[in-house]
Motif scaffolding. Structure first.
Motif, PDB file in Angstrom:
ATOM      1  N   GLY A   1       0.799  -1.226   0.000  1.00 52.38           N
ATOM      2  CA  GLY A   1       0.000   0.000   0.000  1.00 52.38           C
ATOM      3  C   GLY A   1       0.827   1.270   0.000  1.00 52.38           C
ATOM      4  O   GLY A   1       0.450   2.270   0.592  1.00 52.38           O
ATOM      5  N   LEU A   2       1.973   1.237  -0.665  1.00 59.68           N
ATOM      6  CA  LEU A   2       2.814   2.431  -0.676  1.00 59.68           C
ATOM      7  C   LEU A   2       3.127   2.893  -2.092  1.00 59.68           C
ATOM      8  O   LEU A   2       4.114   3.596  -2.314  1.00 59.68           O
ATOM      9  CB  LEU A   2       4.117   2.169   0.076  1.00 59.68           C
ATOM     10  CG  LEU A   2       3.999   2.088   1.589  1.00 59.68           C
ATOM     11  CD1 LEU A   2       5.353   1.814   2.202  1.00 59.68           C
ATOM     12  CD2 LEU A   2       3.433   3.383   2.144  1.00 59.68           C
TER      13      LEU A   2
ATOM     14  N   PRO B   1       7.374  -7.705  12.183  1.00 57.94           N
ATOM     15  CA  PRO B   1       7.308  -6.787  11.042  1.00 57.94           C
ATOM     16  C   PRO B   1       6.061  -5.920  11.023  1.00 57.94           C
ATOM     17  O   PRO B   1       6.029  -4.915  10.327  1.00 57.94           O
ATOM     18  CB  PRO B   1       7.311  -7.734   9.836  1.00 57.94           C
ATOM     19  CG  PRO B   1       6.718  -8.994  10.355  1.00 57.94           C
ATOM     20  CD  PRO B   1       7.147  -9.105  11.780  1.00 57.94           C
ATOM     21  N   PHE B   2       5.036  -6.287  11.792  1.00 58.35           N
ATOM     22  CA  PHE B   2       3.794  -5.515  11.713  1.00 58.35           C
ATOM     23  C   PHE B   2       3.557  -4.703  12.971  1.00 58.35           C
ATOM     24  O   PHE B   2       2.446  -4.237  13.225  1.00 58.35           O
ATOM     25  CB  PHE B   2       2.588  -6.448  11.486  1.00 58.35           C
ATOM     26  CG  PHE B   2       2.746  -7.380  10.317  1.00 58.35           C
ATOM     27  CD1 PHE B   2       3.522  -7.020   9.224  1.00 58.35           C
ATOM     28  CD2 PHE B   2       2.110  -8.604  10.303  1.00 58.35           C
ATOM     29  CE1 PHE B   2       3.665  -7.884   8.152  1.00 58.35           C
ATOM     30  CE2 PHE B   2       2.253  -9.471   9.227  1.00 58.35           C
ATOM     31  CZ  PHE B   2       3.028  -9.100   8.154  1.00 58.35           C
TER      32      PHE B   2
ATOM     33  N   THR C   1      -4.411  -2.780   8.115  1.00 62.55           N
ATOM     34  CA  THR C   1      -3.216  -3.003   7.303  1.00 62.55           C
ATOM     35  C   THR C   1      -2.536  -4.295   7.727  1.00 62.55           C
ATOM     36  O   THR C   1      -2.043  -5.064   6.900  1.00 62.55           O
ATOM     37  CB  THR C   1      -2.235  -1.831   7.478  1.00 62.55           C
ATOM     38  OG1 THR C   1      -2.961  -0.627   7.297  1.00 62.55           O
ATOM     39  CG2 THR C   1      -1.114  -1.896   6.471  1.00 62.55           C
ATOM     40  N   ARG C   2      -2.528  -4.496   9.006  1.00 59.91           N
ATOM     41  CA  ARG C   2      -1.903  -5.698   9.542  1.00 59.91           C
ATOM     42  C   ARG C   2      -2.572  -6.936   8.955  1.00 59.91           C
ATOM     43  O   ARG C   2      -1.889  -7.872   8.511  1.00 59.91           O
ATOM     44  CB  ARG C   2      -2.062  -5.676  11.053  1.00 59.91           C
ATOM     45  CG  ARG C   2      -1.311  -6.749  11.737  1.00 59.91           C
ATOM     46  CD  ARG C   2      -1.328  -6.492  13.232  1.00 59.91           C
ATOM     47  NE  ARG C   2      -0.339  -7.333  13.866  1.00 59.91           N
ATOM     48  CZ  ARG C   2       0.469  -6.928  14.809  1.00 59.91           C
ATOM     49  NH1 ARG C   2       0.421  -5.680  15.236  1.00 59.91           N
ATOM     50  NH2 ARG C   2       1.352  -7.747  15.335  1.00 59.91           N
TER      51      ARG C   2
ATOM     52  N   VAL D   1      -6.950   6.162  17.366  1.00 59.48           N
ATOM     53  CA  VAL D   1      -6.627   5.124  16.395  1.00 59.48           C
ATOM     54  C   VAL D   1      -6.842   5.689  14.996  1.00 59.48           C
ATOM     55  O   VAL D   1      -7.557   6.668  14.811  1.00 59.48           O
ATOM     56  CB  VAL D   1      -7.472   3.842  16.582  1.00 59.48           C
ATOM     57  CG1 VAL D   1      -7.210   3.201  17.922  1.00 59.48           C
ATOM     58  CG2 VAL D   1      -8.959   4.151  16.428  1.00 59.48           C
ATOM     59  N   GLY D   2      -6.206   5.049  14.037  1.00 58.85           N
ATOM     60  CA  GLY D   2      -6.341   5.529  12.670  1.00 58.85           C
ATOM     61  C   GLY D   2      -5.382   4.772  11.787  1.00 58.85           C
ATOM     62  O   GLY D   2      -4.405   4.205  12.275  1.00 58.85           O
ATOM     63  N   PRO D   3      -5.652   4.778  10.490  1.00 54.94           N
ATOM     64  CA  PRO D   3      -4.786   4.027   9.580  1.00 54.94           C
ATOM     65  C   PRO D   3      -3.335   4.511   9.656  1.00 54.94           C
ATOM     66  O   PRO D   3      -3.074   5.634  10.080  1.00 54.94           O
ATOM     67  CB  PRO D   3      -5.372   4.328   8.198  1.00 54.94           C
ATOM     68  CG  PRO D   3      -6.721   4.876   8.437  1.00 54.94           C
ATOM     69  CD  PRO D   3      -6.725   5.471   9.793  1.00 54.94           C
TER      70      PRO D   3
END
Ligand SMILES: Nc1ncnc2c1ncn2[C@@H]1O[C@H](COP(=O)(O)OP(=O)(O)OP(=O)(O)O)[C@@H](O)[C@H]1O
Ligand SMILES: Nc1ncnc2c1ncn2[C@@H]1O[C@H](COP(=O)(O)OP(=O)(O)OP(=O)(O)O)[C@@H](O)[C@H]1O
Ligand SMILES: [Mg+2]
Ligand SMILES: [Mg+2]
Lengths: 280, 257, 305, 296, 296
Positions: free
Chosen positions: D146-147, D184-185, D192-193, E60-62
């Motif tokens: 997602g980058l 890593p998360f 996202t995780r 919280v948030g992305p």
């Protein structure tokens, strides 16, 4: 240290951030010029007030006038050219040599220890003491000057590179290793960028040491260049002429620094020292 | 055992180099390049005597005063200039101007202002070796990690405490790199300061030997300079190990294996 | 004034100098070397089949190694420096005279001066005082010591310090030294600003004292005697010409130094003559040996042509 | 699969071992002692386990139990004090080829002088992967984490989670045979995780890469792994080596709501709690039976 | 508690606001744009919310939504591009006294030249807290985070999780009035995390400190906070400001098994998923009613 000093260093100091839009801080160049003018005023005053006799240290205005006359002479520019040539060749040779040796020796603990005593022995040997050797080898030509310039500025860069190489972040290094970057690739992608800020400081130091040595060598040996002109003016009793040349030397130093700063900003834009000044 | 190893590291390369030098001077004799034996002889004759008291020690005294002052001035000015942006902008061109002036032409001016005194010689030394400390301190101060600086900031660490706990240690490695350069430049300038308006001192003696073509003696003087340099640098490295203990630990902990 | 000249190392090479032998000569850009510049200009060297490459060096530190290494074929130096070099084992030899003292009382191009109001009246009064010379253990302190001793003072009690000629007037005026030994053009300047001469040390040592000359290695004298002879002949001719045409000397000095025209017109020129005075050199050598500058008096047969 | 006899001095319960030729990665009696001024620190006492080629194992354990240390030894960045690590039967003595590591200190593992894209590209470039293929790999990897909108930023212009995702993208783009990941998360948000967890499983299945995955999230370890290796607290041994018998096809909603999933995560939780309280496994306890008892 | 009219140009749903004298911390129309070579990056578009004295709010948030940016603005380390932050009614223009921040980049926020104990002690020493009291505070804090056994280690001799706990200990020992924490438990194991959660709640209740806590763990945000502020993805506004109506006495086992807990965490999860998908709250939607509908 003042409050100002403390905030000035953080990424985005609030007081500055807020003031900036309202009353624009004087730009960098303006401040720099203010500094120079302050210094010239002081210089003007010291002989005028009589702290030293103007006969021995002419006031700034007189020296600047002499310098402006010099600007009109080709002989002056030829001398500047000779000096800058010796400076540039010597500096490049010193940097190349120091970078290559610095990276090789710096990346090996063994080599570091093995060469340490010799390096420490050779480093403080004044280049001026090597003049007979230089003349013996090269006569009163540009090569003698070069030898002294290279010898003196080599150490500046070399030591900085050694420290820079030692400053590599372990996590970054391990990342590189784990991705199978070989020794050369690691030097190129990890060690070199880490050492770059150190190297830039080293080059800046070396650039002025090289200039000093180029001039000193010309002064003492008599090989062509600004230094010889200084010696000539000195032995001819042309005091303001001599200081005009000294002033020219200093100005060259300032110009060199400007160029170095420019290169530094281009190459180190990612570094926190530069970063903190770009943001906000 | 460990001591022997260290000694081995210190002596190995010099011995090799002396051997090469000895071998290459075996055949011909160059007036300006003496053989090791000749040099050793000249060294013993020249320096084991009253010269130590009359020339070497006063020179070293001036050197120490000059270097220590340069370090203090360099660090203090560097801290100020490094942390205050407008001050940096204000002073940079002037400092660069002075940095580019060769000490030999500075000597007459200093002589005018200070006379032919030890103070003048110390000033010459300072004028040259303050730069590496100053520049490195400025760079070190500018390179402080943002997160660390923020941490100190939020915990209300200001002013002197900030300098002491954050700025100095963080810039420490770079300041140390500067000091190391400062030492050897100091030694060089000690010689230069004694080249003019002088009648004694180690630098003067060497220049005098050079002028009077006492070549082995001159080289032996250069050896003395080198040895002082080595001594200073070992003292320095010992100190640095202690001052930057955390740093070396941090860097070497994983390289050690 | 105050502008650097283009006076450079490259001598104006005569066009069509095809058959000329090129020789390089190390000189110091001072009044004393005027004859060689003049001789070059007048073509005395070209007449002998030599093409001069005059290389300026600022002092003895570079000159002697330059000759030994072969960068220079000949070079200019004062007598004591070459005596010292030979004393230390080099084998150098003068091939031509350079500059000699004027020999007249009350004038000269080098002297010991004191501030106007100083209580030092004669050379003997220098005892216990600080005196500046440009280089220690050289011609300045040797001659001064000799003069002081002649005058009845104790030469061991003088405190000599090194101050370059250009800086000496300031040092004298600021009281950093009690007396200063200076040469022209600074002598003329200092005197015009009120300094008082207490000793014309060169002339007082010996009225025919030769100060400096042109030298090369003995090896060269032996291996290339013709070249040396040509150089000596051309040099001697130049010296004679210079001695006869002082105005031309003053003019040419202006081209390779920074001395301004006003001073140039006033300064005292040395005497230029081909012959060395053995007697004076003898005195000088003995004095140098006596005061420790040399380990023994020089062998003049080997040193002088 | 029973553990072999362990030759070490301290008889410690070993993780699962395999006959020599079946194991891709073997850790044998690994011990690591850090030497410091203040005395020695025994980070890892005795670890023995094997990973099959193409296995995905999770490593959990209390903070400071030596997970990072273990990973560094496996990746050849650090020499063990005792014992050894074998990769395809040969002893690891330096970083092996085709192994990628995602470091816990993600912030320091990115090169601040390179842009995001350059960071991801570097290992490929260094390997001489042709331009076109490299571009595709890098683009895909950045897309996957997602980058894809920030290829030209410098790492220090990114948020913590974004930096961590750059490090993940770099590892994924590298197409390693062995992938070691150290938490890593940790710095990314829940959604996202979850996406990244699925990414890892996809990559793992597509490339058949062997993965050793350190995490603190118990759910994650159970959801991701085929096997969870639980470490005791320091000085570290293996507390338990648990097989995860969940269906191979996993998805965030269904798998996590399986009763077996809840059982397993409960079991792991208990074991970690035991480990934290300093309870150490008896030498005789067999790891498989331990898992069995939890599921009984 | 209805949101006031927001004067900004973009009408954005605001977080809860309070009458001026009740709020301890007020964020008003906060906007932050980073200027970079590659153009401007709008990290935060418009944030408005208040915190009462002694409130514990979770954020919280992305990933990349600007939580760290917000915290830096609140702590006065960064000047907002527009809008302002008020603490007790006065505008924040530099780090205020008695505020502690735990940074996301824990590894870089510790002084590598100081030992663990010195790191924790420094802010107190700097404040001139007397020796005896200081010792007690430091010992207690280290004990609470489970690091009383390594006071003489350097930070770089610790594992990631241990470093993070040192940073937490430093903040706790400082006894701040406002505590900002940026994913402070990201690197610690599940059990330690639970312990630290309870530590934060204990400290909060004992000292009455106002806490703003950034986390990615949805369970954690619901378990810890009295209020959860959910941010949209970048450019950031407030997606929702949710009151957590769980009993004040919480414990890891019971609270987490309450049905209301599950409801709330589900709601937060959904909102974050919406935020990630780029769904932005309509200006008219009132935050309270949003929470209400979830619980209905
Ligand atoms: N460089 C070092 N020097 C000394 N001791 C160290 C060093 N690195 C780690 N240790 C110690 O080794 C032990 C294990 O550290 P390690 O980093 O492997 O733990 P970890 O399992 O990764 O923990 P976490 O989950 O917190 O990251 C810790 O007690 C730590 O203090
Ligand atoms: N120094 C910087 N220069 C430019 N852009 C930045 C900078 N710092 C942050 N940003 C950008 O601002 C946005 C918000 O970043 P921030 O660090 O506040 O996010 P975050 O909510 O803390 O994310 P995370 O949960 O991943 O830590 C990101 O898009 C990031 O790329
Ligand atoms: Mg770890
Ligand atoms: Mg963040």
């Amino acid at each position: 240290m003042t409050q100002e000093a403390v905030t000035a260093n953080t990424a985005a100091p609030i007081p500055r951030g807020r003031k900036q839009p309202a009353k624009k801080l004087p730009s960098k160049q303006l401040l720099g010029i203010a500094g120079i003018i302050g210094f010239l005023l002081l210089w003007e005053l010291v002989p005028r007030v009589g702290i030293v006799e103007p006969r021995f240290l002419p006031p700034a205005s007189e020296v600047i006038a002499a310098l402006i006359t010099d600007f009109g002479l080709t002989a002056f520019w030829v001398a500047v050219g000779e000096t800058m040539l010796a400076w540039a060749i010597g500096l490049v040779m010193a940097i190349v040599l120091a970078v290559v040796l610095g990276f090789i020796i710096g990346s090996s603990m063994f080599l570091r220890k093995f060469t340490n005593s010799t390096v420490e022995f050779l480093r403080p040997i004044p280049s001026v003491a090597l003049i007979p050797l230089a003349v013996l080898l090269f006569g009163v030509k540009i090569e003698s000057t070069l030898m002294l310039v290279v010898y003196a500025s080599f150490w500046q860069v070399f030591i900085q590179v050694l420290y820079g190489v030692a400053d590599v972040d372990n996590v970054a290094m391990q990342t590189a290793k784990s991705y199978g970057l070989g020794a050369m690739a690691r030097v190129r992608h990890v060690v070199f960028p880490t050492a770059l800020p150190y190297l830039m400081t080293g080059i800046r130091l070396a650039a002025s040491v090289a200039l000093i040595l180029a001039i000193t060598a010309e002064l003492v040996i008599g090989s062509p260049g600004l230094g010889r002109e200084i010696a000539l003016a000195q032995s001819g009793g042309a005091i303001s002429g001599m200081y005009a040349l000294v002033l020219a030397t200093g100005l060259i130093g300032v110009v060199i620094n400007l160029v170095m700063r420019f290169i530094e900003r281009k190459t180190l834009s990612w570094h926190s020292s530069i970063r903190s000044e770009v943001i906000v | 055992m460990r001591f022997l190893k260290t000694l081995g590291y210190v002596l190995a390369l010099p011995l090799i180099l002396v051997a090469i030098w000895w071998a290459s001077t075996l055949g011909e004799t160059n007036f300006f390049v003496p053989t090791p034996a000749l040099l050793a002889e000249a060294f013993a004759e020249t320096w084991f005597g009253e010269r130590i008291v009359s020339d070497v020690l006063p020179s070293i005294g001036r050197l120490v005063v000059g270097v220590v002052s340069a370090i203090i001035i360099g660090i203090v000015a560097g801290l100020l200039i490094g942390s205050i942006k407008w001050l940096r902008d204000l002073t940079e061109p002037v400092l660069e101007f002075f940095r580019a002036i060769p000490p030999p032409v500075l000597v007459p001016v200093l002589m005018l202002l200070m006379g032919i005194t030890d103070g003048m010689k110390v000033a010459v030394i300072i004028s040259g070796c303050v730069w590496p400390v100053l520049l490195n301190t400025i760079e070190g101060v500018r390179a402080i990690d943002g997160v660390l600086s923020d941490s100190a900031h939020t915990y209300g660490i200001h002013g002197w405490a900030r300098v002491k706990y954050l700025v100095l240690p963080s810039a420490g490695p770079q300041i140390m790199a500067g000091i190391r350069q400062c030492l050897s430049i100091g030694l060089i300038l000690m010689v230069i300061s004694e080249m003019f308006a002088s009648s004694s001192g180690l630098g003067f003696t060497i220049v005098q030997f050079q002028r009077s073509f006492a070549i082995p003696e001159m080289w032996s003087g250069i050896v003395v300079l080198g040895l002082i340099g080595v001594a200073l640098s070992f003292i320095f490295q010992w100190t640095e190990r202690r001052v930057l203990r955390w740093y070396h630990g941090l860097r070497e902990v994983e390289n050690a294996v | 004034s105050g502008s650097p000249s283009g006076g450079g190392s490259e001598a104006p090479a005569d066009a069509g100098s095809g058959g000329l032998t090129k020789i390089s000569v190390g000189v110091i850009p001072i009044v004393d070397t005027a004859p060689i510049w003049l001789g070059d200009e007048k073509g005395f060297f070209a007449e002998e089949g030599l093409e001069l490459d005059l290389q300026t060096a600022t002092g003895g530190a570079a000159i002697v190694p330059g000759v030994v290494s072969g960068s220079f074929d000949f070079a200019f130096s004062n007598l004591i420096s070459v005596m010292v070099a030979n004393d230390k084992g080099l084998d150098l030899q003068f091939v031509a005279n350079g500059a000699s003292t004027t020999g007249e009382e009350g004038t000269g191009f080098g002297a010991v001066v004191v501030p106007e109001d100083s209580d030092i009246q004669s050379a003997a009064d220098l005892e216990g005082k600080t005196v500046s010379v440009n280089n220690l253990s050289n011609i300045g302190d040797t001659t001064i010591k000799h003069v002081v001793e002649q005058d009845g003072g104790n030469p061991d009690n003088i405190d000599f310090v090194e101050v370059a000629f250009p800086d000496a007037p300031a040092a004298l005026q600021n009281g950093q030294v009690d007396a200063a030994w200076i040469l022209d053009p600074f002598l003329t300047q200092a005197r015009s600003e009120g300094a008082r001469v207490i000793s014309w040390n060169f002339t007082e040592m010996h009225p025919e004292l030769d100060i400096a000359g042109y030298f090369t290695t003995s090896e060269k004298v032996q291996s290339e005697p013709e070249l040396v002879e040509k150089f000596t002949r051309a040099m001697n001719k130049s010296l004679e010409y210079a001695q006869e045409n002082p105005q031309e000397v003053r003019d040419i000095v202006g081209t390779y130094t920074e001395i301004d025209a006003e001073t140039l017109a006033e300064l005292t020129l040395p005497e230029y003559r081909p012959e060395f005075s053995r007697e004076a050199a003898q005195t000088l050598g003995e004095a140098a040996a006596k005061y420790g500058t040399l380990s023994e008096a020089p062998n003049l047969d080997e040193l002088l042509p | 699969m029973q553990s072999e006899t362990t030759p070490g001095t301290t008889p410690a319960p070993a993780g699962k071992t395999l006959p020599g030729n079946e194991a891709m990665l073997s850790v044998r009696n690994l011990k690591k002692v850090y030497k410091t001024d203040g005395g020695d620190i025994e980070a890892v006492r005795n670890l023995t386990f094997d990973l099959k080629a193409g296995e995905l194992a999770c490593l959990v354990g209390p903070s400071g139990s030596g997970k990072t240390t273990l990973l560094k030894c496996i990746s050849g960045l650090m020499a063990p004090t005792e014992g050894e690590v074998l990769l395809n039967g040969t002893r690891v003595s330096g970083p092996p080829k085709k192994m990628a590591v995602v470091f816990q200190e993600y912030g320091r593992s990115l090169f601040p002088w390179m842009r995001v894209r350059e960071n991801v590209e570097l290992p490929l470039k260094n390997q001489g992967v042709p331009r076109a293929e490299r571009d595709k790999l890098v683009d895909d990897a950045l897309e996957a984490v997602g980058l894809s909108h920030v290829p030209q930023s410098y790492p220090w212009q990114l948020s913590g989670g974004m930096q961590q995702r750059v490090a993940i993208a770099r590892a994924v783009a590298y197409q390693p045979e062995v992938l070691l990941m150290d938490e890593p998360f940790a710095a990314v948000d829940a959604q996202t995780r979850a996406d990244l967890e699925d990414l890892i499983r996809t990559v793992w299945r597509k490339l058949g890469v062997t993965v050793l995955f350190v995490t603190h999230d118990i759910d994650e370890s159970v959801y991701l792994g085929e096997r969870v290796i639980i470490l005791s607290s320091s000085p570290t041994v293996i507390q338990e080596d648990l097989a995860i018998d969940l269906p191979d096809e996993r998805d965030q909603l269904n798998t996590r709501s399986l009763p077996r999933f809840t059982e397993l995560r409960h079991h792991v939780y208990e074991q970690i709690q035991l480990a934290k309280q300093g309870h150490r496994p008896a030498a005789a306890v067999q790891t498989d039976s331990g898992a069995g008892s939890a599921t009984a």
